[in-house]
Design a protein around this motif. Sequence first.
Motif, PDB file in Angstrom:
ATOM      1  N   ALA A 191       0.915  -1.048   0.233  1.00  0.00           N
ATOM      2  CA  ALA A 191       0.085  -0.307  -0.036  1.00  0.00           C
ATOM      3  C   ALA A 191       0.830   1.271   0.177  1.00  0.00           C
ATOM      4  O   ALA A 191       2.366   1.542   0.647  1.00  0.00           O
ATOM      5  N   ASN A 192       0.302   2.182  -0.726  1.00  0.00           N
ATOM      6  CA  ASN A 192       1.180   2.860  -1.148  1.00  0.00           C
ATOM      7  C   ASN A 192       2.550   3.040  -1.788  1.00  0.00           C
ATOM      8  O   ASN A 192       3.533   3.992  -1.161  1.00  0.00           O
ATOM      9  N   GLU A 193       3.068   2.830  -2.206  1.00  0.00           N
ATOM     10  CA  GLU A 193       3.655   2.121  -2.854  1.00  0.00           C
ATOM     11  C   GLU A 193       4.431   3.562  -3.980  1.00  0.00           C
ATOM     12  O   GLU A 193       3.930   4.299  -4.776  1.00  0.00           O
ATOM     13  N   VAL A 194       4.792   4.274  -3.827  1.00  0.00           N
ATOM     14  CA  VAL A 194       5.713   4.789  -4.705  1.00  0.00           C
ATOM     15  C   VAL A 194       6.761   4.694  -5.314  1.00  0.00           C
ATOM     16  O   VAL A 194       7.435   3.982  -5.158  1.00  0.00           O
ATOM     17  N   ARG A 195       6.175   5.280  -6.585  1.00  0.00           N
ATOM     18  CA  ARG A 195       7.758   4.294  -8.091  1.00  0.00           C
ATOM     19  C   ARG A 195       7.901   5.826  -9.127  1.00  0.00           C
ATOM     20  O   ARG A 195       6.481   6.639  -8.969  1.00  0.00           O
ATOM     21  N   SER A 196       9.005   5.879  -9.375  1.00  0.00           N
ATOM     22  CA  SER A 196       9.256   6.800 -10.571  1.00  0.00           C
ATOM     23  C   SER A 196       9.522   6.638 -11.757  1.00  0.00           C
ATOM     24  O   SER A 196       9.765   7.245 -11.838  1.00  0.00           O
ATOM     25  N   SER A 197       9.445   5.646 -12.010  1.00  0.00           N
ATOM     26  CA  SER A 197      10.827   5.027 -12.988  1.00  0.00           C
ATOM     27  C   SER A 197       9.700   3.739 -12.922  1.00  0.00           C
ATOM     28  O   SER A 197      10.080   2.564 -12.383  1.00  0.00           O
ATOM     29  N   ALA A 198       9.912   2.816 -14.277  1.00  0.00           N
ATOM     30  CA  ALA A 198       9.911   1.942 -14.648  1.00  0.00           C
ATOM     31  C   ALA A 198      10.212   1.283 -16.634  1.00  0.00           C
ATOM     32  O   ALA A 198       9.804   2.486 -17.438  1.00  0.00           O
ATOM     33  N   PRO A 199      10.853   0.335 -16.876  1.00  0.00           N
ATOM     34  CA  PRO A 199      10.558  -0.014 -17.993  1.00  0.00           C
ATOM     35  C   PRO A 199       9.217  -0.117 -18.805  1.00  0.00           C
ATOM     36  O   PRO A 199       8.488  -0.089 -18.131  1.00  0.00           O
ATOM     37  N   ALA A 200       9.370   0.714 -19.700  1.00  0.00           N
ATOM     38  CA  ALA A 200       8.136   1.248 -20.840  1.00  0.00           C
ATOM     39  C   ALA A 200       7.213  -0.102 -21.139  1.00  0.00           C
ATOM     40  O   ALA A 200       6.364   0.179 -21.257  1.00  0.00           O
ATOM     41  N   SER A 201       7.966  -0.952 -22.066  1.00  0.00           N
ATOM     42  CA  SER A 201       7.678  -1.989 -22.231  1.00  0.00           C
ATOM     43  C   SER A 201       6.634  -2.834 -20.974  1.00  0.00           C
ATOM     44  O   SER A 201       6.584  -3.996 -21.407  1.00  0.00           O
ATOM     45  N   GLN A 202       6.935  -2.612 -19.991  1.00  0.00           N
ATOM     46  CA  GLN A 202       6.295  -3.183 -18.850  1.00  0.00           C
ATOM     47  C   GLN A 202       5.527  -2.657 -18.563  1.00  0.00           C
ATOM     48  O   GLN A 202       4.688  -3.199 -17.273  1.00  0.00           O
ATOM     49  N   LEU A 203       5.039  -1.226 -18.825  1.00  0.00           N
ATOM     50  CA  LEU A 203       3.943  -0.376 -18.387  1.00  0.00           C
ATOM     51  C   LEU A 203       2.443  -1.196 -19.374  1.00  0.00           C
ATOM     52  O   LEU A 203       2.186  -0.521 -20.250  1.00  0.00           O
ATOM     53  N   ALA A 204       1.961  -2.617 -18.951  1.00  0.00           N
ATOM     54  CA  ALA A 204       1.037  -3.279 -20.153  1.00  0.00           C
ATOM     55  C   ALA A 204      -0.109  -2.268 -19.531  1.00  0.00           C
ATOM     56  O   ALA A 204      -0.739  -1.554 -18.739  1.00  0.00           O
ATOM     57  N   GLY A 205      -0.765  -2.228 -21.026  1.00  0.00           N
ATOM     58  CA  GLY A 205      -2.012  -1.141 -21.295  1.00  0.00           C
ATOM     59  C   GLY A 205      -1.672   0.601 -21.646  1.00  0.00           C
ATOM     60  O   GLY A 205      -2.697   0.421 -22.090  1.00  0.00           O
ATOM     61  N   ALA A 206      -0.796   1.117 -21.375  1.00  0.00           N
ATOM     62  CA  ALA A 206      -0.208   1.584 -21.354  1.00  0.00           C
ATOM     63  C   ALA A 206      -0.618   2.826 -23.112  1.00  0.00           C
ATOM     64  O   ALA A 206      -0.258   1.628 -24.233  1.00  0.00           O
ATOM     65  N   VAL A 207      -1.601   3.427 -23.060  1.00  0.00           N
ATOM     66  CA  VAL A 207      -1.214   4.039 -24.614  1.00  0.00           C
ATOM     67  C   VAL A 207      -1.062   5.449 -24.995  1.00  0.00           C
ATOM     68  O   VAL A 207      -0.692   5.868 -24.043  1.00  0.00           O
ATOM     69  N   TRP A 208       0.478   5.387 -25.440  1.00  0.00           N
ATOM     70  CA  TRP A 208       1.798   6.344 -25.563  1.00  0.00           C
ATOM     71  C   TRP A 208       1.414   7.730 -26.743  1.00  0.00           C
ATOM     72  O   TRP A 208       0.104   7.054 -27.935  1.00  0.00           O
ATOM     73  N   ARG A 209       1.273   8.602 -26.309  1.00  0.00           N
ATOM     74  CA  ARG A 209       1.123   9.687 -27.132  1.00  0.00           C
ATOM     75  C   ARG A 209       2.396  10.769 -27.125  1.00  0.00           C
ATOM     76  O   ARG A 209       3.021  11.229 -26.161  1.00  0.00           O
ATOM     77  N   LYS A 210       1.979  11.661 -28.622  1.00  0.00           N
ATOM     78  CA  LYS A 210       3.416  12.756 -28.931  1.00  0.00           C
ATOM     79  C   LYS A 210       2.752  13.607 -29.125  1.00  0.00           C
ATOM     80  O   LYS A 210       1.571  14.013 -29.881  1.00  0.00           O
ATOM     81  N   SER A 211       3.352  14.946 -28.889  1.00  0.00           N
ATOM     82  CA  SER A 211       2.937  16.438 -29.346  1.00  0.00           C
ATOM     83  C   SER A 211       2.599  16.068 -30.878  1.00  0.00           C
ATOM     84  O   SER A 211       3.957  15.827 -32.022  1.00  0.00           O
ATOM     85  N   THR A 212       2.461  17.072 -31.077  1.00  0.00           N
ATOM     86  CA  THR A 212       1.798  17.697 -33.063  1.00  0.00           C
ATOM     87  C   THR A 212       3.322  18.465 -33.017  1.00  0.00           C
ATOM     88  O   THR A 212       3.613  18.837 -34.170  1.00  0.00           O
ATOM     89  N   ARG A 213       3.361  19.016 -32.025  1.00  0.00           N
ATOM     90  CA  ARG A 213       5.119  19.646 -32.018  1.00  0.00           C
ATOM     91  C   ARG A 213       6.671  19.188 -32.670  1.00  0.00           C
ATOM     92  O   ARG A 213       7.118  19.409 -32.339  1.00  0.00           O
ATOM     93  N   SER A 214       6.116  17.924 -31.495  1.00  0.00           N
ATOM     94  CA  SER A 214       7.357  16.982 -32.511  1.00  0.00           C
ATOM     95  C   SER A 214       7.793  16.890 -34.032  1.00  0.00           C
ATOM     96  O   SER A 214       7.560  17.061 -34.445  1.00  0.00           O
ATOM     97  N   GLY A 215       9.585  16.731 -33.311  1.00  0.00           N
ATOM     98  CA  GLY A 215      10.360  16.454 -34.322  1.00  0.00           C
ATOM     99  C   GLY A 215      10.129  15.191 -35.494  1.00  0.00           C
ATOM    100  O   GLY A 215       9.549  14.357 -34.955  1.00  0.00           O
ATOM    101  N   ALA A 216      10.048  16.003 -36.666  1.00  0.00           N
ATOM    102  CA  ALA A 216      10.075  14.817 -38.102  1.00  0.00           C
ATOM    103  C   ALA A 216      11.071  13.469 -37.602  1.00  0.00           C
ATOM    104  O   ALA A 216       9.949  11.782 -38.048  1.00  0.00           O
ATOM    105  N   ILE A 217      12.161  13.655 -36.775  1.00  0.00           N
ATOM    106  CA  ILE A 217      13.407  12.263 -37.093  1.00  0.00           C
ATOM    107  C   ILE A 217      12.571  11.799 -35.832  1.00  0.00           C
ATOM    108  O   ILE A 217      13.316  11.284 -35.295  1.00  0.00           O
ATOM    109  N   GLY A 218      11.481  12.132 -35.546  1.00  0.00           N
ATOM    110  CA  GLY A 218      11.366  11.914 -33.533  1.00  0.00           C
ATOM    111  C   GLY A 218      11.730  12.062 -32.562  1.00  0.00           C
ATOM    112  O   GLY A 218      12.297  10.473 -31.257  1.00  0.00           O
ATOM    113  N   ASN A 219      12.089  12.891 -32.136  1.00  0.00           N
ATOM    114  CA  ASN A 219      13.417  13.403 -31.164  1.00  0.00           C
ATOM    115  C   ASN A 219      11.846  14.326 -30.461  1.00  0.00           C
ATOM    116  O   ASN A 219      11.627  15.504 -29.668  1.00  0.00           O
ATOM    117  N   CYS A 220      11.875  13.276 -29.124  1.00  0.00           N
ATOM    118  CA  CYS A 220      10.280  14.010 -28.936  1.00  0.00           C
ATOM    119  C   CYS A 220      10.093  13.171 -27.535  1.00  0.00           C
ATOM    120  O   CYS A 220      10.707  12.006 -27.190  1.00  0.00           O
TER     121      CYS A 220
END
Length: 79
Positions: free
Chosen positions: A2-31
Amino acid sequence: MANEVRSSAPASQLAGAVWRKSTRSGAIGNCVEIASLGDDEIAMRNSRHPDGPALIYTRAEMSAFLAGAKDGEFDDVLH
């Protein structure tokens, strides 16, 4: 744990995460991508390393950061 605080995790282990980026992101994927992780957490990752680490913040933390960014509080880091 209970009340566990986590500040990071491998992104590949975040089940169900739907990632999105800003439309202002660069065309070469720097976002940053974000994903909602339920009621009170938001994850952030580097789009160039989708399976790498993701930083995890509460909604209150992200809200405070975005408000500061909109107010120009972090503009000095660009100089």
